[in-house]
Design a protein around this motif. Structure first.
Motif, PDB file in Angstrom:
ATOM      1  N   TRP A 215       6.535  65.103  44.932  1.00 59.58           N
ATOM      2  CA  TRP A 215       5.774  65.302  46.166  1.00 59.58           C
ATOM      3  C   TRP A 215       5.156  66.691  46.106  1.00 59.58           C
ATOM      4  O   TRP A 215       5.864  67.686  45.962  1.00 59.58           O
ATOM      5  N   TYR A 216       3.826  66.751  46.187  1.00 61.42           N
ATOM      6  CA  TYR A 216       3.120  68.017  46.054  1.00 61.42           C
ATOM      7  C   TYR A 216       2.263  68.288  47.293  1.00 61.42           C
ATOM      8  O   TYR A 216       1.883  67.370  48.020  1.00 61.42           O
ATOM      9  N   THR A 217       1.984  69.568  47.540  1.00 61.59           N
ATOM     10  CA  THR A 217       1.156  69.939  48.678  1.00 61.59           C
ATOM     11  C   THR A 217      -0.106  70.658  48.218  1.00 61.59           C
ATOM     12  O   THR A 217      -0.035  71.597  47.416  1.00 61.59           O
ATOM     13  N   ASN A 224       1.567  73.803  39.550  1.00 59.86           N
ATOM     14  CA  ASN A 224       2.890  74.222  39.097  1.00 59.86           C
ATOM     15  C   ASN A 224       3.987  73.536  39.895  1.00 59.86           C
ATOM     16  O   ASN A 224       3.715  72.785  40.829  1.00 59.86           O
ATOM     17  N   GLY A 225       5.245  73.802  39.498  1.00 61.28           N
ATOM     18  CA  GLY A 225       6.375  73.191  40.174  1.00 61.28           C
ATOM     19  C   GLY A 225       7.683  73.631  39.540  1.00 61.28           C
ATOM     20  O   GLY A 225       7.693  74.450  38.618  1.00 61.28           O
ATOM     21  N   GLY A 234      -1.512  70.701  43.351  1.00 60.81           N
ATOM     22  CA  GLY A 234      -0.821  71.438  44.397  1.00 60.81           C
ATOM     23  C   GLY A 234       0.616  71.706  43.982  1.00 60.81           C
ATOM     24  O   GLY A 234       1.144  71.035  43.072  1.00 60.81           O
ATOM     25  N   LEU A 235       1.246  72.669  44.606  1.00 65.40           N
ATOM     26  CA  LEU A 235       2.625  73.017  44.271  1.00 65.40           C
ATOM     27  C   LEU A 235       3.560  71.841  44.544  1.00 65.40           C
ATOM     28  O   LEU A 235       3.534  71.240  45.624  1.00 65.40           O
ATOM     29  N   CYS A 248      12.407  71.741  47.677  1.00 65.70           N
ATOM     30  CA  CYS A 248      12.056  73.090  48.105  1.00 65.70           C
ATOM     31  C   CYS A 248      12.544  73.324  49.536  1.00 65.70           C
ATOM     32  O   CYS A 248      12.297  72.510  50.432  1.00 65.70           O
ATOM     33  N   SER A 249      13.235  74.433  49.744  1.00 73.11           N
ATOM     34  CA  SER A 249      13.774  74.750  51.061  1.00 73.11           C
ATOM     35  C   SER A 249      13.090  75.949  51.717  1.00 73.11           C
ATOM     36  O   SER A 249      13.230  76.170  52.924  1.00 73.11           O
TER      37      SER A 249
END
Length: 302
Positions: A215-217, A224-225, A234-235, A248-249
């Motif tokens: 899942w990217y934004t 990247n990721g 998107g990240l 990701c938190s």
């Protein structure tokens, strides 16, 4: 309805412009905190005979290995992904440790198509240098919210490497009826086989491929990721790969205290393929050692 659609499109354009302007800033850098969790099915590894208390005790001991916190520092083209040193166990070097393997920082450069990974294996330090692993992402158009970020779904099929212990599973001997019948025949021919100790390497396997969901934004338009993952517009904020979930938190854009994004430099330089061969040879060596000792593990004969 037409006005609503126009307003929605304008909002999307404004978000894209804002995100692009953020990246255009001199010295742009971001930091993302990820929680990684791997599940283990104890029943597949002798857990069926264990009491609930015994299972709970084992899982508690494995918790520090199965649940990790990582930090991804990134700019427009580079990133460094490593375990949070503040949460690292005393005496540890960072990264997970399993069967003599300890993974350190992972550096990626999407502009130069470059991956550099710090890896310890049975007391030897390796520096894996290779091109970035490329996944053929398929966009689904499905979206969801992660924190304040709108994320979009992408899936890919990933080859599993020999060192990926997180995807180990009990071998399913009922998948191929012919193989099962052949094994039964061989056991009947060799009666000594029934008395021989079980080879633990025969009981487990690593699948050749697994499906990865990311899942990217596009609110943060960097390619990247976490870990080795990249290649989306998107990240990447969440990855589901086999029995591991990375989520990701927290994200901080242009933090006041920026960490250096530099390649690891220590260790014997090898390619990813060369490292995989080293792992495979070591596993086969351990298997032969087990067989030669009659399945009694590492103890010496008197």
């Amino acid at each position: 309805m037409k006005l609503k659609s126009i307003l929605k499109n304008v909002a999307i354009v404004l978000v894209a412009i804002t995100a692009t302007n953020t990246l255009a800033q001199d010295g742009f850098q971001g930091q993302a905190v990820y929680m990684s969790k791997t599940t283990v099915d104890m029943d597949n590894f002798g857990g069926r005979e264990m009491s609930p208390e015994r299972k709970k005790m084992i899982m508690e001991r494995m918790k520090s290995m199965l649940e990790k916190t990582y930090i991804l520092d990134f700019n427009k083209t580079e990133s460094i992904y490593k375990e949070d040193e503040a949460l690292e166990a005393p005496g540890g070097r960072g990264g997970f440790s399993m069967g003599g393997m300890s993974a350190g920082p992972i550096y990626k450069n999407v502009k130069d198509n470059k991956l550099v990974q710090d890896q310890e294996f049975f007391g030897k330090q390796f520096l894996i240098k290779d091109s970035l692993p490329k996944l053929e992402w398929k966009m689904s158009g499905e979206s969801k919210q992660i924190g304040k970020y709108t994320c979009f779904k992408a899936t890919a099929t990933k080859k599993v490497d020999a060192a990926d212990w997180t995807n180990m599973r009990r071998r399913d001997r009922d998948r191929d009826k012919k193989d099962e019948d052949k094994e039964t025949t061989e056991v009947e021919k060799d009666s000594t086989k029934t008395d021989a100790p079980k080879d633990p390497f025969e009981e487990i396997e690593i699948p050749e491929e697994i499906e990865v969901t990311a899942w990217y934004t596009m609110d943060i338009p960097v390619n990247n990721g976490p870990g080795e993952y990249w290649g989306l517009p998107g990240l990447i904020l969440e990855v589901n790969s086999g029995r591991t979930t990375i989520l990701c938190s927290k994200i901080v854009m242009n933090p006041s205290d920026k960490n250096d994004i530099k390649e690891p430099t220590k260790g014997k330089e090898v390619s990813m393929e060369e490292y995989q061969d080293i792992v495979k040879k070591k596993m086969e060596e351990m298997r032969e050692m087990f067989r030669s000792r009659g399945g009694r593990g590492g103890g010496r004969r008197n």
